[in-house]
Write an enzyme that holds these catalytic residues in place. Sequence first.
Site, PDB file in Angstrom:
ATOM      1  N   GLY A 136      -0.789  -5.129   0.379  1.00  0.00           N
ATOM      2  CA  GLY A 136      -1.918  -4.992  -0.537  1.00  0.00           C
ATOM      3  C   GLY A 136      -1.681  -5.685  -1.856  1.00  0.00           C
ATOM      4  CD  GLU A 188      -4.679  -7.338   2.166  1.00  0.00           C
ATOM      5  OE1 GLU A 188      -5.619  -7.544   2.939  1.00  0.00           O
ATOM      6  OE2 GLU A 188      -4.049  -6.264   2.129  1.00  0.00           O
ATOM      7  CD  GLU A 207      -0.540  -6.241   5.086  1.00  0.00           C
ATOM      8  OE1 GLU A 207      -1.147  -6.121   4.013  1.00  0.00           O
ATOM      9  OE2 GLU A 207       0.047  -7.291   5.406  1.00  0.00           O
ATOM     10  CB  ALA A 245      -0.917  -0.004   1.224  1.00  0.00           C
TER      11      ALA A 245
END
Length: 810
Positions: A188, A191, A211, A140
């Site tokens: 991310g 994901e 994370e 991210a």
Amino acid sequence: RSKSSSVAAGAVARAASTRGLAVSASKTLPRAAFAAKNAAQRAHGAATRRSFAAEAAPAKAAAPAASAPGAITSPSGSFKVEMKPGGVAMVTMDLKGKPMNVLGVTFLEEMPSIVESLEKDAAVKVIVFISGKKDFIAGADIPMFAEVAVRGKEAVKVEVCQRAQGFFNAMEAGKPKIAAISGAALGGGCEFALACHYRVAAVNASIGTPEVQLGLLPGAGGTQRLPKLVGIQAALPMLMTGAAKKAKQAKSLKLVDMTCEVEQLESCALVCAQNIASGALKIPKRGEFKGTNGYVEKAIHEYSFARDYVFKQAKQQVMKSTSGNYPAPLQIINVLKKSIETKSLGKPKGYDLEADAFADLALTPESAGLKSLFFGSTALKKNPFKGAKPVKNIAVLGAGLMGAGIAEVSINKGFNVAMLDKFQDGLNRGLAQIKGNLDKKVKKKRATAWDTNIVASRLTGITNDMSHTPIHLGRSDLVIEAVFEDLGIKHQIIKEMETMVPKHCIIATNTSSLAVKDIAKGSSRPENVVGMHYFSPVDKMQLLEIIPHEGTSPEVVATAVQVGLKQGKMPVVVKDVAGFYVNRCLGPYIDESMTLAFEVENYLQMDKAIVEFGFPMGPMVLADEVGVDVSFHVHENLRPDLGERMGGANIAAMEAIKAAGIKGKRFGSGFISYPPEKKPSGLVGSLTSMVVPPPKKVPNPAALAAMKPFMKTGKVSDEDIQKRICARFVNEAIFCLQDGIIRNAVDGDMAAVFGVGFPPFTGGPFRYVDSVGSAKYCDHLQQLADTHGPRFKPAPLLVDMAKTNAKFHK
């Protein structure tokens, strides 16, 4: 990384009792299939792309950026869509103005509309996502996320989590999608790949959910999709440690469906997509586990006693490893457990549990501290100094532990190194150390023998009496001396080097206790002399202190920093004073430890308290590890410079400890008892290590006897120990900033965390004071000074800041 900054993967894995994963290997596509498909592509690719361009171009889109004929490019030019034979849309991700693809504003604004248009296009059967950069998606956009976090929990939950979750859920519910992964697919990016239906990974892929290292949990569906894909047993350690999986590991876990060479990634993903479109390749179903692994997964989902056991064990391991200082791993356990208990894993309620927990964690001081380390480490990866000269050849003087370590990190990063030792035996030990570490990489499959042979070929071992030694030294752009801490010896070495090395050659000293300006007095070119203080073990410790003296040229400083960066270090430029920065802060820490050691009933109480506060080890273990003699030498070296700030410990008592032969772990006689290790080998040894716990640490009777005449025991709480020892370190760090020993608070925080393991979740000593408040912390120090003496007197800089409760970080 400090031991307290993450949870041991193996420990969490053991919580699941039996772990043997059943691997369902995907079939390798025949080479002929690739050839046939590529031939078909060449035959009619252009016509198909033109057709796709006519049908799929959005009517109101901005004028597309220049791209390949027949391709559609997003308004920012970051995403390119090309139609391939067989109904396959290839989406290339290449964020403009960014070194890596990240999930940020551009991605979340443009990618959903691209996917939506492809979903509506009847000509598109399968969508492939591939990166135009070295990495797939690195994670991210942390700065963007930080901007949202200031608006509170609801903003984080809606604008970050639910926005990404909604997009990924729509992806998963739509047409088949393939993630073609090269390089990093982290956070991310992982994901995003999990939301695809099929994953092809190049051999250089690294896939994971880091994370937790920012004090967070995956907030875009990762806590829900990862367990469904690989199972709870495999997902728990991945989520709670942030450890990434290489392509081969990912394949064995079913995290990816196929692996291939980097050069074949696009063609491999294309053939997979075409076979999915034609029905020749079936998409594997999530959550299908066979054998013992399947029984365990079923038990976790269906039986409360099994579920409770697994998560209880995981929680115990987290508490043991982190002392509860890191809330993120505990939240991961809670989210997974509740999702399974309520039968909502991968369902709306499960995603809501994840989003809610993510938003809570985003606002914790622990996450703020860890994110500050991320920003700080990013800042220190750039060289702020101009005029760095190119360095190709390095000479390392001394093949001991430090010298061999410096040589190893240098050859690993492409430098040619000549390692010089006075004696052949010493040189052989240094070469054996490096070879042993390279062999370990091969054994652990982190490198091939071919790779390590190439690395080893950059190293040349030489001794003083070899005829070709002057030739190797004559090629050097940089000499790093790591010899005995004696000023006369260092002067002699510099004089000898300057007769053999080129005039442009920099001479760096790895001294930890001598002034660089004094060492430079032995040089005819003092402007080329600089300190480069590495930390042991060199191959693991990231920090590198760069110490210019007043006469060091700016270009030499810039070059030293550039070399450190290339070596994979975190260079921090500090002033040429006693102890530099890290050891200067460590001195008062040692002083207070040696004061408290005579006040507590058992000095190992100090270690327990300091570890619970968040340090990777306590002061007594630290002294034993680095050497009691070394620790006491640091103390002695700083006393003249710091005066009353080093006035707590009883010098006579420290001398008695030295006289008793208490030298440290490597000598077998430290503050802790080290009985001779007699480990059984083979199967018996393996079983013994699994069943028999390691022996508890106990004080060394010889150390206790030496200390007894000086003991003044009383009742000292763990909280008092933590406050006093931590205060001495923090206050000295503030003195260092005040006196210009460090350039700024960011450097001070990073050096403290990565140099001695100051609790990472605090963000470093300066972030720690900011979180407490400068006024409150100044009062705290003054109260300690009133009770225990002037060594706690707050630094004048802190006193000034306390008047307005100012912060070190704006």
